[in-house]
Every structure is written in structure tokens, then in C-alpha cells.
Design a protein around this motif. Structure first.
Motif, PDB file in Angstrom:
ATOM      1  N   ARG A  91     -49.440 139.068 100.687  1.00  8.73           N
ATOM      2  CA  ARG A  91     -49.915 138.051  99.753  1.00  8.73           C
ATOM      3  C   ARG A  91     -50.474 136.830 100.478  1.00  8.73           C
ATOM      4  NH1 ARG A  91     -44.787 136.401  96.729  1.00  8.73           N
ATOM      5  NH2 ARG A  91     -44.106 136.401  98.909  1.00  8.73           N
ATOM      6  N   GLN A  92     -51.133 135.980  99.748  1.00  4.85           N
ATOM      7  CA  GLN A  92     -51.558 134.688 100.290  1.00  4.85           C
ATOM      8  C   GLN A  92     -50.342 133.828 100.628  1.00  4.85           C
ATOM      9  OE1 GLN A  92     -54.109 133.433  96.892  1.00  4.85           O
ATOM     10  NE2 GLN A  92     -55.644 132.985  98.465  1.00  4.85           N
ATOM     11  N   ARG A  93     -50.536 132.834 101.482  1.00  5.12           N
ATOM     12  CA  ARG A  93     -49.474 131.873 101.787  1.00  5.12           C
ATOM     13  C   ARG A  93     -49.037 131.168 100.505  1.00  5.12           C
ATOM     14  NH1 ARG A  93     -50.527 127.576 104.215  1.00  5.12           N
ATOM     15  NH2 ARG A  93     -48.535 127.262 105.276  1.00  5.12           N
ATOM     16  N   GLY A  94     -47.788 130.713 100.503  1.00 10.95           N
ATOM     17  CA  GLY A  94     -47.223 130.123  99.302  1.00 10.95           C
ATOM     18  C   GLY A  94     -48.011 128.953  98.760  1.00 10.95           C
TER      19      GLY A  94
ATOM     20  N   ASP B  38     -51.084 128.321  98.987  1.00 12.91           N
ATOM     21  CA  ASP B  38     -52.376 128.758  98.435  1.00 12.91           C
ATOM     22  C   ASP B  38     -52.187 129.585  97.162  1.00 12.91           C
ATOM     23  OD1 ASP B  38     -53.670 127.605 100.608  1.00 12.91           O
ATOM     24  OD2 ASP B  38     -53.617 129.448 101.778  1.00 12.91           O
ATOM     25  N   ARG B  39     -51.048 130.247  97.071  1.00 12.44           N
ATOM     26  CA  ARG B  39     -50.817 131.205  95.989  1.00 12.44           C
ATOM     27  C   ARG B  39     -50.228 130.536  94.744  1.00 12.44           C
ATOM     28  NH1 ARG B  39     -47.373 133.720  98.574  1.00 12.44           N
ATOM     29  NH2 ARG B  39     -45.500 133.017  97.523  1.00 12.44           N
TER      30      ARG B  39
ATOM     31  N   ASP C 111     -40.202 130.518  98.087  1.00  9.63           N
ATOM     32  CA  ASP C 111     -41.365 131.355  98.395  1.00  9.63           C
ATOM     33  C   ASP C 111     -42.550 130.566  98.959  1.00  9.63           C
ATOM     34  OD1 ASP C 111     -42.417 133.893  98.615  1.00  9.63           O
ATOM     35  OD2 ASP C 111     -43.224 133.943  96.583  1.00  9.63           O
TER      36      ASP C 111
END
Length: 603
Positions: free
Chosen positions: A33-36, A38-39, A143
Motif C-alpha cells: 500500500r501507499q505510505r500512511g 499519503d493513504r 497505521d
């Protein structure tokens, strides 16, 4: 490598194929997944970093610098964990020096078994492991982290942190120890005073003076129990900075190693080396081998089953037994000898043992570790170079103190320190490394107790002055949380010292400090689940044979199978379930699986 080690590893791999595959699929999905920052939504990100200084907010959000989450078991009830009080400031400083950010994500409970030993609080001890795992999950559930530092040392704390971390297997993780306290009253002399007190030869004042001299300052207790076995296993699994386990909390090298842990976590985050990929079947087998080679804590025949299961790996006590048959005993540290862990460290410590295991073909060399250089780096010891910088040096080829450590070519024993016992009383384990050779086989009449208090009362009344095998049942995970029965060691040691042939058989635990009295512990199935211990009666002849690996009641088969199962009294069951917070753990007692399955409450 020894063929037997390879065969056992392959069998574990085949047995675990489905669960390990499912675990790794989840790890890779989360890791992709994308970094936290960014997500997550903007409000989530704002909440996550609201308390950070402005420059750190810029680093983590705009510059996308690694953000390290810390899960700490700090409290000053545990002498081993008291030094962690000052760690957050040091960790943050080193993170900034490394171009990263760092947040204390959460704290987990950490109880001292030394305080709760022999009290109702000990009935929460085993379940605290899974509580710590859940606390770790809560901390990391924010997260927003690129790696994690886990601060914990003692009995259930490291297994709990590791179980929790493995459920976040997509993160790189580094464990950060704090080191042992300095040597005080020797463990041998402390045990002698305990035995004198058990016989009424000295009073409480003398006992308290001795105990206070033994446990006297910050750091881990100095005997080789579960806490220090944890540290040995973290080295063997490559989850520490190499050689970090047994440096004193106030040694200047300790701060150097702690700072190196931060730098290591930052490096791992950049390399995206996650703990779930790192802890594979070979690493689990390496940990098992290190435990056996040092005569480590019997508690780990429960904990490491649960740890392995958290990574999708299925191990059992037969695996331990087969490894023990080919792994030599390379260390003698109290209660397996007179040395304490400080003596062990001076003699070469984990580095010496790991080098010898690798040279003997008893460990997998081709494994990932948090330190670059692989497991071979862990055969060296930390030091400072001429410029005062952290470095590592090789150990001499010969033992510095052959009374404490040995080479694989001249071990204390050709086999490891733990054995599996099987028979008509179930499956159990025994720590043989500390038991005199002439006590590896004991055959004697049973004296049955439903609590440790009942045994203590019988001892004080002079009722146990004879050969006997004490059966202490209804001490399993479902009955009362499987407390350690370490308080039984002094009276049983007194009886053995008088020349009687004595042993203990129980579905409870004896802790990593189980010593010279032979003890078949963790008997599975437990009595409350209809296990064979519920059939034993006073006077039954029992044979415990650690040489043959058997535990048998010598009763006619027809008589044995016809017996009704003893049941726990309503008053005893009621007492197990209430008081000092035990009500809150009722769900865990109902849901827990067996000791050999790891005593897990979450499966």
C-alpha cells in the motif's frame, strides 16, 4: 548443516505450507500500500501528527521521511524495564539525526512475575502475553509507521510484543533490550537461604535481606530464566542489534546500541525488509536451537509455539524434542550452573554460543537479520573502537571460561537441555540441564494436590518426608491461567536434599527458573479438560523417566480406564475466577487452547 536440522526444518515447512502462504499473502498485500500519510484522509493525518514539532511534520508528510513507531513496556515496577523511562528522548534525538521521525505509538502492560509469584496475580501472567500482543496491535493500528521499535525484556513481554509485531508483519521491526542488573548476592546463595527459610531455620528478616541483595537495582534479574532466555532468542533470530542483550543498563555502550537500533530501523524502512518475511521456518528453528543449547526457559515451549503460529508456522513439542537430540548443551548459567548472565556475557555470551551452533551445523546461516551482515554478525560482541565509535570484535576461538561456555566439540552435553515426556499421563516437558544425573529417573508413589497451597501446607506439616512424586493438578490454562509454581521449588529441593527421591508432575508451569528438582510440567491435556492427571490417586506409583522420555502411572490398564475423573471443587473454581481482576480474564480461560498449541487465546 546437520541433516537432522534440515529434515526438521523441512517437515515444519511442509506442515506450515498453507498457513504460511496465507500469512505471507497478507503481509505482501499490506506492504504494497501507499505510505500512511499519503493513504489516510487529511483529518486522520492531522490527528496522527498534531503533536509533532513543525519540522517533523514537514519531514513525515512532505519529505516522506521514515516515521518510526515505538511500542514500550516501560514501567518502574519491573527493574528490567525501569531504564526505558529515558528512552523516548534518546530515540527521538537519534531519529532526527538519521533524517527520520519517531513517535511513541503506545504502551503495553508488563507485570513482574517475581512480585506475583505464588499469589492470585500470577494467574494473569500467561494471559498477559496475549494482552500485550493486543496492546501492540492497538499501538500499531494507527497505521502511519514505516518501521517499529519494540521495547521489552521480561517473561511474557517479549513473546507478546513479538506476536503483536508479527500480526503487523509488513513492518520492519527491531527489538530494543535494556540489559541485566549488576551481580548481587549469588543465585546459589539466594536459593540456599530460601531453602533454610522453608525449613524454619531462618526468619523473614534474613530471607528479605537475601532477596534484596539478589534483586537490588535496575536491569533484568541475573539468573537464566524466561526474561534472559528471551534475549538469547532475540539474538538468535536476528531481531536485536548484534550483541545488545546483556550490556548493563548504565554501561555507556548501552546508549550506543540503542541509538544503533534507531539507525537500523531507519535502514530497514528504506530497504522495506519486513519482520513477516524475516521470521521464517529457519529463523524459528534457529531460536529453538539456541534455547536448547543454553538450557533456556521451559516457558518457551509454550511461547514460541504461539510466536511461530503468528507467522503462519506450525511447530510442536516433538520438534523441540528431535532438535534437542542433536543440539549440544553449550552454556551453564544458573539454574543450570553457578554463573549468572553477567558471567555468561563476560565468557562470550550469545555471540559465543551462536558461533559454535553455526560451526556445528545446528543453525541456518542463510537467514535475514535486522543487521546487515546476517547471523554471522551476531557471533561478534559490541565494543568501542579507538575513536570511541560503536564497533564489533570477534571472540577468541577457545572458551574464555569453560565452566560457563563450551565449544561444540567439547560440550557440557551432546544433547540439549529440554526433553519431551510422553505416556499414559499425557505429554509434558522437563528441563534436564539443571537436574543431577542420578535424578533423571524417579519412581515413587503419588501424592495428589489440587493447589500449590495444599502442597505447601503438607510440607509444613511434615507429611512429605519420604520418596514421592507430587502431582499438582488443575493448574492448566483453562483452570486458572497456568500460573508458575516456582514457590514449590524450595520445599521440594529441601526434601531432595534430605536424600528423598522426589519429583513434580503438573499441568501448570515452573518458570524459567526451574532447577534441580525433576519436574514434568505443562502436562497436556490438562486436568480440567479431562486429562489423565484427573485420574491419579494418592499412592499410585508413577515413573518419570527423562532418559527414555516417558511419564507413566503404573496402574493396571482396566483399573485406570475405569476410574472416574476428579473434578475441581465449586469453591476452588469460584476462587480461580474472581478477585484481583481475574473476572476480566474469564473469556481467555474459556477460549485458550492447550499448552502445546501455545496457550493462545486468539485462535
Amino acid at each position: 548443516m546437520k541433516t537432522a536440522i534440515l529434515d526438521i526444518t523441512e517437515r515444519i515447512r511442509e506442515r506450515s505450507a498453507a498457513t504460511r502462504s496465507a500469512y505471507l499473502a497478507q503481509v505482501r498485500r499490506l506492504g504494497g500500500r501507499q505510505r500512511g500519510s499519503d493513504r489516510l484522509g487529511c483529518a486522520n493525518v492531522a490527528h496522527a501528527f498534531a503533536a509533532l514539532p513543525g519540522n517533523d511534520k514537514l519531514k513525515v508528510v512532505v519529505e516522506r521521511a521514515p516515521n518510526i513507531g515505538v511500542v514500550t513496556a516501560y514501567n518502574d515496577m519491573l527493574s528490567a524495564h525501569q531504564p526505558y523511562e529515558s528512552y523516548p528522548a534518546l530515540l527521538r534525538d537519534e531519529a532526527r539525526r538519521s533524517g527520520a521521525t519517531l513517535q511513541v505509538a503506545g504502551g503495553v502492560p508488563a507485570m513482574c512475575d517475581g512480585v506475583t509469584q505464588g499469589t492470585p496475580g500470577m494467574e494473569l501472567s500467561l494471559f498477559s502475553r496475549d494482552t500485550i500482543a493486543m496492546g501492540t496491535a492497538i499501538a500499531l493500528s494507527h497505521d502511519v509507521f514505516d518501521a517499529a521499535l519494540l521495547l521489552g525484556i521480561c517473561d511474557k513481554i517479549v513473546p507478546g510484543l513479538l506476536i503483536g509485531a508479527l500480526h503487523f508483519g509488513h513492518l520492519p521491526c527491531v527489538f530494543v533490550p535494556g540489559g541485566p542488573m549488576s551481580s548481587g548476592l549469588s543465585n546459589t546463595e539466594k536459593s540456599h537461604v530460601r531453602e533454610e527459610y522453608a525449613q524454619g531455620k531462618v526468619g523473614r528478616d534474613a530471607l528479605l535481606k537475601a532477596e534484596s541483595a539478589a534483586y537490588h537495582g535496575p536491569g533484568t534479574c541475573t539468573f537464566y530464566g524466561t526474561a534472559n532466555s528471551n534475549q538469547m532468542l532475540m539474538e538468535a533470530m536476528g531481531l536485536h542489534v548484534p550483541g545488545a542483550a546483556f550490556i548493563h543498563p548504565h554501561d555507556g555502550l548501552r546508549d550506543d546500541l540503542t541509538r544503533e537500533a534507531v539507525r537500523t530501523a531507519v535502514s530497514l524502512a528504506k530497504r522495506k525488509q519486513c519482520i513477516g518475511e524475516q521470521v521464517d521456518e529457519r529463523v524459528i528453528v534457529n531460536a529453538m536451537a539456541a534455547l536448547l543449547a543454553t538450557g533456556g526457559s521451559t516457558n518457551h515451549l509454550i511461547h514460541w509455539v504461539a510466536v511461530a503460529r503468528s507467522a503462519g508456522i506450525l511447530i510442536n513439542w516433538s520438534d523441540f524434542a528431535e532438535l534437542s537430540a542433536v543440539v549440544p548443551l553449550l552454556a551453564r548459567v544458573y539454574p543450570n550452573g553457578s554463573a549468572d548472565v553477567n558471567d555468561f556475557q563476560r565468557a562470550g555470551g550469545p555471540g559465543f554460543v551462536l558461533r559454535e551452533l553455526l560451526d556445528a551445523g545446528c543453525m541456518h546461516p542463510d537467514v535475514m537479520t535486522v543487521a546487515e551482515g546476517g547471523i554471522g554478525h551476531y557471533t561478534q560482541v559490541p565494543a568501542r573502537d579507538e575513536q570511541g565509535r560503536l564497533s564489533w570484535r570477534a571472540l577468541p576461538p577457545s572458551p574464555i571460561d569453560p565452566a560457563v561456555v563450551r565449544t561444540h566439540s567439547a560440550p557440557f552435553s551432546e544433547t540439549g537441555g529440554l526433553k519431551l515426556l510422553t505416556g499414559n499421563l499425557g505429554r509434558s516437558v522437563i528441563k534436564v540441564s539443571a537436574v543431577p544425573g542420578d535424578r533423571h529417573v524417579v519412581e515413587a508413589p503419588a501424592r495428589v494436590f489440587d493447589s500449590q497451597e495444599a502442597l505447601m501446607a503438607a510440607f509444613k506439616a511434615g507429611e512429605l518426608e519420604r520418596d514421592l512424586i507430587a502431582v499438582v493438578r488443575f493448574q492448566g490454562p483453562r483452570a486458572n491461567g497456568m500460573p508458575e509454581l516456582h514457590k514449590l521449588t524450595p520445599p521440594l529441593a529441601v526434601l531432595q536434599g534430605k536424600g528423598f527421591r522426589v519429583a513434580l508432575v503438573t499441568d501448570g508451569r515452573m518458570s524459567g527458573a526451574s532447577g534441580k528438582v525433576p519436574a514434568a510440567i505443562h502436562v497436556t491435556p490438562e486436568a480440567l479438560d479431562g486429562g489423565p492427571l484427573a485420574r491419579v490417586r494418592d499412592g499410585d506409583l508413577i515413573r518419570m523417566d527423562a532418559v527414555a522420555g516417558t511419564l507413566e502411572v503404573l496402574v493396571d490398564d482396566a483399573d485406570w480406564s475405569a476410574r472416574e475423573l476428579a473434578t475441581i471443587s465449586p469453591a476452588h473454581a469460584e476462587d480461580n475466577a474472581h478477585g484481583l481482576g481475574r473476572e476480566l480474564f474469564g473469556g481467555m480461560r474459556r477460549n485458550v487452547n492447550s499448552a502445546e498449541e501455545g496457550a493462545c487465546t486468539w485462535l
